[in-house]
Every structure is written in structure tokens, then in C-alpha cells.
Motif scaffolding. Structure first.
Motif, PDB file in Angstrom:
ATOM      1  N   GLU A  29      -6.969 -58.882 -76.231  1.00  0.00           N
ATOM      2  CA  GLU A  29      -6.213 -59.699 -75.283  1.00  0.00           C
ATOM      3  C   GLU A  29      -6.628 -59.381 -73.847  1.00  0.00           C
ATOM      4  OE1 GLU A  29      -3.321 -60.606 -72.397  1.00  0.00           O
ATOM      5  OE2 GLU A  29      -3.248 -58.602 -73.232  1.00  0.00           O
ATOM      6  N   ALA A  30      -7.012 -58.133 -73.577  1.00  0.00           N
ATOM      7  CA  ALA A  30      -7.334 -57.710 -72.214  1.00  0.00           C
ATOM      8  C   ALA A  30      -8.828 -57.710 -71.898  1.00  0.00           C
ATOM      9  CB  ALA A  30      -6.773 -56.308 -71.989  1.00  0.00           C
ATOM     10  N   ALA A  31      -9.680 -57.955 -72.872  1.00  0.00           N
ATOM     11  CA  ALA A  31     -11.128 -57.780 -72.704  1.00  0.00           C
ATOM     12  C   ALA A  31     -11.732 -58.603 -71.574  1.00  0.00           C
ATOM     13  CB  ALA A  31     -11.845 -58.088 -74.017  1.00  0.00           C
ATOM     14  N   ASP A  32     -11.166 -59.745 -71.265  1.00  0.00           N
ATOM     15  CA  ASP A  32     -11.751 -60.583 -70.212  1.00  0.00           C
ATOM     16  C   ASP A  32     -11.460 -60.063 -68.811  1.00  0.00           C
ATOM     17  OD1 ASP A  32      -9.022 -61.212 -70.463  1.00  0.00           O
ATOM     18  OD2 ASP A  32      -9.327 -63.245 -69.730  1.00  0.00           O
ATOM     19  N   ARG A  33     -10.540 -59.120 -68.672  1.00  0.00           N
ATOM     20  CA  ARG A  33     -10.180 -58.611 -67.348  1.00  0.00           C
ATOM     21  C   ARG A  33     -10.255 -57.094 -67.233  1.00  0.00           C
ATOM     22  NH1 ARG A  33      -5.558 -59.755 -69.993  1.00  0.00           N
ATOM     23  NH2 ARG A  33      -3.981 -58.114 -70.026  1.00  0.00           N
ATOM     24  N   ASP A  34     -10.651 -56.414 -68.306  1.00  0.00           N
ATOM     25  CA  ASP A  34     -10.653 -54.954 -68.304  1.00  0.00           C
ATOM     26  C   ASP A  34     -11.901 -54.437 -69.014  1.00  0.00           C
ATOM     27  OD1 ASP A  34     -10.002 -52.301 -69.745  1.00  0.00           O
ATOM     28  OD2 ASP A  34      -8.411 -52.447 -68.251  1.00  0.00           O
TER      29      ASP A  34
END
Length: 74
Positions: A29-34
Motif C-alpha cells: 500500500e505504501a510502496a509508491d511513496r516510501d
């Protein structure tokens, strides 16, 4: 504006709440921003692909001391 320590904002799977999903699902869920989350999702592709290749290349060139690590980091 309130401070967001460590750059934390709000997300569906927020670190300030009890976990509702497994770690890998939260990382997806966070891979695109982290970048750390992206490493989990890509089996640490940047680390083992890009970083390790740079480290090996520096060692092959005869770099010594801290320099192989610096080249891998850069």
C-alpha cells in the motif's frame, strides 16, 4: 500546521494504529511513496540489484577502505 515527525502523514494503514493487515500488505500500500516499503515489495531489488552491483564493481576496480560502500550508496 502540525509537525509530522519523520515525515509521517496519515495513511490507510497508519503506524499509530494497531495493525489491520500483514506487513507485506501494508508495504504494498505504501510502496509508491516510501522507498523502504518499495524494497519489501520488490524483494529488495534496489539493494541486491543496483547497490550490490555497484559494490562489486567498486571492489573489482580495486577500490579500498570506505569507497566501495560509498559507491554503492551513491
Amino acid at each position: 500546521v502540525a509537525a509530522a515527525p519523520g515525515g509521517l502523514g496519515e495513511a490507510a494503514n497508519d503506524v499509530r494504529q494497531e495493525p489491520k493487515v500483514h506487513l507485506l500488505e501494508a508495504m504494498r500500500e505504501a510502496a509508491d511513496r516510501d522507498m523502504i516499503a518499495r524494497q519489501y515489495v520488490t524483494c529488495f531489488g534496489d539493494v541486491f540489484g543496483v547497490g550490490l552491483a555497484a559494490l562489486k564493481a567498486a571492489l573489482a576496480r580495486g577500490e579500498g577502505g570506505m569507497w566501495p560502500t560509498v559507491f554503492a550508496y551513491m
